[in-house]
Enzyme design. Structure first.
Site, PDB file in Angstrom:
ATOM      1  CG  ASP A   1     -26.210  26.188  -3.832  1.00 21.77           C
ATOM      2  OD1 ASP A   1     -25.974  26.442  -5.026  1.00 21.77           O
ATOM      3  OD2 ASP A   1     -25.874  25.129  -3.286  1.00 21.77           O
TER       4      ASP A   1
ATOM      5  CB  THR B   1     -27.915  21.801  -6.085  1.00 20.56           C
ATOM      6  OG1 THR B   1     -27.503  22.083  -7.415  1.00 20.56           O
ATOM      7  CG2 THR B   1     -28.189  20.313  -5.932  1.00 20.56           C
TER       8      THR B   1
ATOM      9  CB  THR C   1     -25.847  27.768  -9.154  1.00 22.77           C
ATOM     10  OG1 THR C   1     -25.762  26.375  -9.371  1.00 22.77           O
ATOM     11  CG2 THR C   1     -25.981  28.470 -10.502  1.00 22.77           C
TER      12      THR C   1
END
Length: 973
Positions: free
Chosen positions: A340, A342, A584
């Site tokens: 991912d 973030t 993402t």
């Protein structure tokens, strides 16, 4: 509730559609009161029926089951059989040693798994420790696990929802449900009853769900489901029902080894009995048992568990918690990491770094993270922004007042933030320019009259405020494509320039694209003066009246900066032959920019490149919408899988993992939400986030990142490679000893005395000493071999290259043959060259005057075997490269000659030296303590035979280096 629950608790049906019921009906169903809640006197009786509010398996750890689990292993079963036989024939020493090894392995494995589960238990409790409820008309804080259906819970910004619930009050209540639905935008909650039951989970706006978080606002709700009956519980149940007992390649290899050794041990026993013409006495039985035990690496499981346990502890120090020891095996051979963005590759701290004003152009903001010190300067001239200028002041006012987040100092003076990350970034920006919301409201006299919260349907929010001079001003922000149609002009310095929407788009959209290419999330800020007669409150104007005829002020670019260590970690992966994919939910332009910064894609990659030949390069970055539409055949036909997939859904992640598996790749997947749990389960190594991850994601994972940092994954892979390489080293060492001893002992049955009986070349205690005390301590040292600084410069091993790959099997049988032959030669030289071939009479049981040379020959054989096996442990430090020169590196393809051993040119493994010294000291004691030597080990001290031991060591080294030379020439690295 415990680990095991009643069957009817698990096999439940879908609950009633509470989102379609009015509040009175819900209260009647749960026999509760909207204002007073449940009466205290009813709590315990209700809990007896509902149980505790916890996921199945989170009620505690069963130490007994965990300990018994350590014995469920084929190799342990073989050791258990050998121990039982030894006890039956009263061979107490051998039986005791085997029993000790079995329990040592069990204790080590138990402690490791128990500690991991205890750590998991503490991580679960961190999720939502307490909830604020109303009971008997009073507010009180209780542990979240004590919530029961019918409880009235009070929620405020930042709270974790403790259970599934029906909303009964909501004031600007936005809930982040990303972990459950995958939707990154918080959902605005309402109290209205929904008309139909057939509504997707993410659209049930009058319901709250366990483990979701209030991004802003406050509210009140009635608990409708707890524990395994919640939406999270249903997903957890599906995960628990899946096959969690699949054997890994390492486990299967150990099982196959155990079966092979068991068959081999039986054959060895039959051969020994056959040589004695099945005239079986106590000595024959004892020798047969000892030889069979010599074929079994008793220390293998203990060393294997110790090595993995030390690896786990090393990873824990690097912020990676290993939930399953077996995951270390696959971690070292990972070929693809799906990460991912973030919080993993980035800092998860949204920062406003750039903004654009029509009359001045682009400006940049100094200061990172939540620092409230900084300034705005023009990107070209470097001139500091004049915050007193009319246009700039209105722009900053919009960022501060059209904002529900809070930035404040806690009791210790540290800056704390609360609210939506995007709004926090804008509030911090306003604080940097000395116009934060507290300053405007408390010092300048601005007042908030009404708030119109962010709506995912129209993608904008607005507020109505009263200025210190009594005028009313509306401020707004939102997505540019949704905000511009409501604008009638732009603020250009002190003047307003009125124009059509088309004209505004021609002017503004290129600036939006410029910001987006830099990886920024772009928002548009607007304002208008509201004319009103008389007092104004939040009901005076409708939202549509406020958000029309707005004046465009400018654009802000918000950025989630990459972690400093992410770029280095990704480049380290590339050198190690590991491909990194970013999956993402962000916009494709933002994802592309971040991927460039951390080196996932080339630095010169441009999503908007119009040049010839650039179309093929665009496949490096793909939207989830495009990827999801591809069939399996189309995905498999791609030359390479995309390195970046934007706007990613949970289904997209699973599809990527499946595509990697079809390409025979070994994948690691990161995730934090409940909806990530299927992909975590599907991947070879599931990696959950420790700080932001949900309980269900952690339970579905193999490894938990305590710091949510991508660099930690790379460190874990490096440790995984070290652990597997060490497992190969000590397995080759231990099993070589078994092969060598088995060959030596079976061939040694050809030595016969005057009566025609076989003379044992080694006594039972010598066999056990050599098999356990000579090989196991150095094997432990090999299991703790330090990390090779160059192991991350070679590609990961292929899936088919398991523990007993062809190269390792060749090592085992070659070195075993050399050890066996050297031992036989020692015994033969002692007996025939110096003993005249006189094997005495009845020298297997006790010493008599005819057995002197046999006992000396045994001492010589025993000593040479121990020293050669100790040398072999140093050979196994590097199964490919010479011991006497520095390592032969795959990247350089050349050697560097040195006159000192390689062991002294690299990081020292003192455990190996200590193990060797420990064994030599014990060996000397067995040789020169008279009673111990003659009665127990059935050997005599040696003198001139030490020269033969030295020659044996030299011969072994020559044969080992010749073999390694040809191995380097023939076998690929």
């Amino acid at each position: 509730m415990g680990l095991i629950k009643r069957k009817e608790k698990i096999e439940r049906v879908e609950g009633p559609p509470y989102h379609t019921m009015d509040l009175d009906t819900v209260c009647q169903l749960f026999k509760t009161h909207l204002e007073n809640g449940i009466h205290d006197e009813e709590i315990e009786s209700r809990r007896q029926d509902t149980g505790l509010n916890e996921l199945q398996g989170s009620g505690g750890i069963n130490p007994i089951k965990l300990f018994i689990k350590q014995f469920i292993n084929l190799l342990v079963m073989i050791l258990l059989i050998a121990a039982v036989v030894s006890y039956v024939y009263r061979d107490w020493v051998e039986a005791g040693v085997i029993t000790f090894i079995m329990f040592l392995n069990a204790v080590i494995g138990f402690l490791q798994e128990y500690n991991a589960e205890k750590t998991m238990e503490s991580l679960r409790k961190m999720a939502s420790p307490t909830s604020l409820v109303i009971r008997s008309g009073h507010e009180k804080h209780i542990p979240t696990r004590e919530l029961i259906p019918g409880d009235i819970i009070i929620l405020k910004s930042g709270d974790v929802v403790g259970a599934d619930c029906r909303v009964i009050e909501a004031f600007n209540m936005d809930v982040d449900e990303a972990l459950l639905t995958g939707e990154s935008v918080p959902v605005n909650k309402i109290t209205d009853t929904l008309p139909t039951a057939d509504v997707p989970l993410g659209d049930r706006v009058n319901m709250g769900y366990s483990s979701t978080t209030l991004a802003k606002g406050r509210g009140k709700a009635i608990v409708t489901a707890i524990g395994m009956d919640t939406e999270i519980g249903k997903i957890a149940q599906r995960l628990m029902d899946s096959d969690d007992n699949a054997r890994t390649p390492l486990q299967r290899a150990i099982d196959h080894l155990a079966i092979f050794l068991f068959i081999f041990a039986v054959i060895v026993v039959i051969v020994i009995f056959a040589t004695s013409k099945f005239q079986i006495g106590d000595q024959e039985i004892l020798y047969a048992i000892s030889t069979a035990i010599a074929a079994v690496p008793e220390g293998l499981l203990a060393v294997l568990t110790l090595t993995q346990a030390f690896g786990v502890n090393a990873m824990a120090k690097s912020n990676a918690l290993v939930r399953r020891l077996v995951s270390l095996e696959l971690l070292g051979s990972v070929t693809n990491i799906c990460s991912d963005k973030t919080g993993t590759l980035t800092q998860s701290k949204m920062v406003l770094t750039r903004f654009w004003l029509p009359h001045t152009g682009f400006h940049k903001i100094s200061g990172l993270g939540f620092e409230i010190e900084g300034e705005a300067t023009h990107e070209e001239t470097g001139q500091t922004l004049d915050t007193a200028e009319h246009h700039a002041k209105k722009f900053i006012h919009t960022a501060a007042l059209c904002n529900m987040s809070e930035v404040r100092h806690d009791e210790e003076g540290e800056i704390t933030v609360m609210g939506d990350p995007t709004e926090i970034a804008m509030q911090v920006f306003a604080h940097k320019l000395k116009m934060g919301k507290p300053t405007l409201e408390h010092e300048d006299g601005w007042k908030l009259i009404a708030e119109y919260p962010f709506d995912s349907g129209i993608k904008r929010m607005s507020v109505l405020t009263q200025a210190p001079d009594g005028t009313y001003v509306a401020y707004g922000k939102g997505a540019t494509e949704r905000v511009l149609p409501s604008c009638v002009g732009i603020q250009n310095g002190d003047d307003i320039e009125y124009m059509s929407v088309d004209r505004m788009q021609e002017l503004i959209l290129p600036q939006v694209e410029t910001l987006a290419r830099g990886g920024l999330r772009v928002l548009t800020l607007t304002m208008r003066i509201i004319k009103a007669e008389g007092p104004v409150n939040h009901e005076t104007f409708k939202r549509e009246q406020i958000e029309e005829q707005m004046i465009f002020l400018g654009l802000v670019g918000i950025y989630d900066p990459p972690r400093v260590e992410s770029k280095v970690a990704v480049e380290k992966c590339h050198k190690a032959g590991i491909i990194v994919h970013m999956l993402t939910g962000d916009h494709i332009a933002t994802a592309t920019a971040i991927a460039r910064e951390v080196s996932i894609i080339p630095a010169d990659y441009d999503l908007y490149d119009k040049k010839e030949g650039a179309e093929e390069r665009k496949e490096l970055v793909m939207s989830a919408q495009k990827f999801d539409k591809l069939t399996e055949e189309q995905v498999d036909a791609l030359p390479e899988l995309p390195l970046v997939i934007a706007r990613c859904s949970p289904e997209t992640k699973v599809k990527m993992i499946e595509a990697l598996h079809r390409r025979k790749k070994i994948s690691a997947m990161t995730g934090d939400g409940v909806n990530d749990s299927p992909s975590l389960k599907e991947s070879d190594v599931g990696i959950a986030m420790g700080e932001t991850g949900s309980d269900v994601a952690k339970q579905a994972s193999d490894i938990i990142l305590v710091d949510d940092n991508f660099a930690t994954i790379v460190s874990a892979i490096e440790e995984g490679r070290r652990v597997f390489a060490n497992i190969c080293r000590f397995c080759v060492h231990l099993i070589t000893a078994n092969v060598g001893l088995a060959l030596l002992l079976i061939a040694g049955l050809g030595f016969r005395d005057a009566s025609g009986m076989s003379v044992f070349s080694m006594s039972p205690l010598q066999i056990l000493f050599t098999n356990c005390l000579t090989t196991t301590p150095p094997a432990i040292g090999l299991g703790l071999e330090p990390v090779n600084p160059l192991q991350m410069l070679v590609p990961p091993r292929r899936r088919e290259h398991g523990l007993f790959r062809a190269a390792n099997l060749c090592d085992i049988f070659y070195y075993g043959f050399v050890v066996g032959i050297i031992g036989l030669c020692n015994f033969a030289v002692s007996m025939y060259a110096y003993g005249g071939g006189d094997f005495g009479h009845d020298c297997n049981k006790n010493y008599n005057d005819s057995c002197h040379m046999v006992f000396r020959a045994r001492g010589a054989l025993f000593t040479s075997a121990c020293f050669v096996l100790l040398l072999h442990s140093f050979t196994c430090r590097d199964l490919r490269n010479p011991v006497w020169i520095p390592s032969y590196f795959a990247g350089e393809r050349r050697w560097y000659l040195a006159w000192i051993p390689r062991a002294f040119t690299c990081k020292q493994n003192w455990y190996l030296y200590y193990g060797a010294i420990f064994t030599i000291v014990l060996l000397i004691l067995t040789l020169y303590v008279p009673v111990l030597a003659e009665v127990v080990f059935k050997q005599h001290a040696i003198t001139w035979e030490w020269g033969m031991v030295a020659v044996s060591c030299v011969v072994y080294c020559i044969f080992a280096e010749i073999y390694k030379f040809f191995k380097r020439m023939i076998v690929p690295y």
